[in-house]
Design a protein around this motif. Structure first.
Motif, PDB file in Angstrom:
ATOM      1  N   LYS A 185       0.847  -1.197   0.000  1.00 11.68           N
ATOM      2  CA  LYS A 185       0.000   0.000   0.000  1.00 11.68           C
ATOM      3  C   LYS A 185       0.873   1.234   0.000  1.00 11.68           C
ATOM      4  N   TYR A 186       0.264   2.326  -0.410  1.00  7.57           N
ATOM      5  CA  TYR A 186       0.953   3.605  -0.447  1.00  7.57           C
ATOM      6  C   TYR A 186       0.722   4.353   0.867  1.00  7.57           C
ATOM      7  N   LEU A 187       1.806   4.786   1.477  1.00  8.47           N
ATOM      8  CA  LEU A 187       1.746   5.666   2.634  1.00  8.47           C
ATOM      9  C   LEU A 187       2.010   7.073   2.119  1.00  8.47           C
ATOM     10  N   TYR A 206      -1.644  12.606   7.041  1.00  9.52           N
ATOM     11  CA  TYR A 206      -1.205  11.270   6.631  1.00  9.52           C
ATOM     12  C   TYR A 206      -2.374  10.463   6.084  1.00  9.52           C
ATOM     13  N   TYR A 207      -2.156   9.817   4.925  1.00 10.93           N
ATOM     14  CA  TYR A 207      -3.160   9.002   4.250  1.00 10.93           C
ATOM     15  C   TYR A 207      -2.559   7.639   3.922  1.00 10.93           C
ATOM     16  N   GLU A 208      -3.435   6.692   3.636  1.00  8.03           N
ATOM     17  CA  GLU A 208      -3.024   5.409   3.096  1.00  8.03           C
ATOM     18  C   GLU A 208      -3.892   5.074   1.896  1.00  8.03           C
ATOM     19  N   SER A 209      -3.342   4.293   0.967  1.00  8.52           N
ATOM     20  CA  SER A 209      -4.068   3.968  -0.256  1.00  8.52           C
ATOM     21  C   SER A 209      -3.565   2.651  -0.819  1.00  8.52           C
ATOM     22  N   TRP A 215      -7.485   7.968  -1.494  1.00  8.86           N
ATOM     23  CA  TRP A 215      -6.726   8.214  -0.280  1.00  8.86           C
ATOM     24  C   TRP A 215      -7.640   8.124   0.936  1.00  8.86           C
TER      25      TRP A 215
END
Length: 331
Positions: A185-187, A206-209, A215
């Motif tokens: 996953k993308y931080l 801060y997001y995660e995807s 996001w």
């Protein structure tokens, strides 16, 4: 007109004198470099002025596409935003940089320079797809910011840009996207604000995807900043289960006050403990004696490379490099 020309050429002469002085001093025996580097890195930019900023450098001990170091940056000659187009350079030692053979910079240009400008590139490697990804920001002059991505399987041929995020028709900014691909996953960290940003400052979110496009907001990042200062351009690396951040700051009351670069660390990616790492130089001949800009951290097997952008009093930009031991990173 005569006064303006005199001022311009005076600055150019002083700039040349400062560069010559810096190089002469650099020839003298030096102690271990632990403070600001005397001279900046040489980077050949597509506009010919060689003023590179906003770097992100990746290290590959076994080489990627033939090179140990891959770097993204933008030119920023005389603070001209129309030149802030993402560019790529490579190196075998982290110090000497060239444009890889077959690549023509920039990898993303402007379709219409009257509508907006590019900025803030960030480079990551996705081991799942075995691609380099260059994320960057586009700003419309009449409002709205966008995050785009381009990818490559060989470092030379880059995909068409794809939209990853948009804040069109809002006050939200998408400054300095910092992206790490980890555990499939993308931080994503982003510097954002609202319509009162000049009063309250900017904030790191801060997001995660899973795909980089949708996001999921996780939290605001808590970081101690000097009173009356807000975080500005920054970078984050994860090492030994600790988040390591380097960042520049901007005074809320004085938009041109960017005087130092700080280091912060966190175990939980919530609360960061911070300390000043570098301040702008004071000597007239230094290349970084006016504004400190985006730092970037590269962790190798035998140390840390800190790249940072800065501007001197004569309006010229550049990038410096400091090597730090791994013990400089907190745990």
């Amino acid at each position: 007109m005569i006064k303006q020309r005199f001022k311009y050429y005076s600055q150019e002469i002083l700039q040349k004198c400062s560069l010559i002085t810096s190089h002469l001093i650099n020839l003298l025996p030096q102690k271990q470099q632990t403070n600001n580097p005397i001279i900046k890195l040489y980077t050949k930019t597509y506009d010919g002025a060689n003023e590179a900023v906003h770097n992100k450098v990746l290290y590959f001990p076994e080489k990627l596409f033939g090179w140990r170091y891959w770097r993204c940056y933008t030119p920023f000659t005389k603070t001209d935003c129309k030149l802030e187009n993402p560019s790529i350079a490579v190196s075998q030692d982290g110090y000497n940089w060239i444009t890889p053979k077959g690549l023509k910079n920039p990898i993303a240009g402007l379709e219409d320079c009257h509508k907006g400008f590019n900025s803030d590139p960030h480079l990551i490697y996705n081991p799942t797809t075995q691609t380099l990804e260059c994320w960057f920001r586009f700003c419309l002059f009449n409002g709205g910011e966008f995050i785009y991505r381009k990818t490559t399987l060989d470092g030379i041929n880059w995909s068409t840009k794809e939209l990853m995020q948009s804040s069109k028709n809002t006050f939200q900014s998408l400054v300095c996207p910092v992206v790490i691909f980890k555990d499939n996953k993308y931080l994503i960290w982003i510097l954002t604000n609202d319509e009162d940003s000049f009063t309250h400052g900017s904030y790191i979110k801060y997001y995660e995807s899973t795909d980089g496009k949708i996001w999921n907001f996780i939290r605001d990042i808590k970081i101690y900043i000097k009173p009356d200062h807000m975080p500005w351009h920054f970078d984050i690396e994860i090492f030994n289960n600790t988040y390591h951040m380097v960042y520049s700051t901007r005074a809320i009351s004085n938009y041109n006050n960017l005087s130092y670069i700080a280091y912060a660390y966190s175990k939980d990616n919530i609360y960061y403990q911070s300390s000043i790492l570098l301040t702008k130089s004071k000597q007239w001949y230094r290349w970084d004696n006016y504004k400190m800009h985006r730092p970037a951290l590269t962790i190798t097997s035998n140390g840390c490379l800190l790249y940072y952008s800065a501007q001197n009093r004569y309006s010229h930009w550049g990038t410096g490099l400091i090597k730090l031991p791994l013990t400089a990173l907190k745990e």
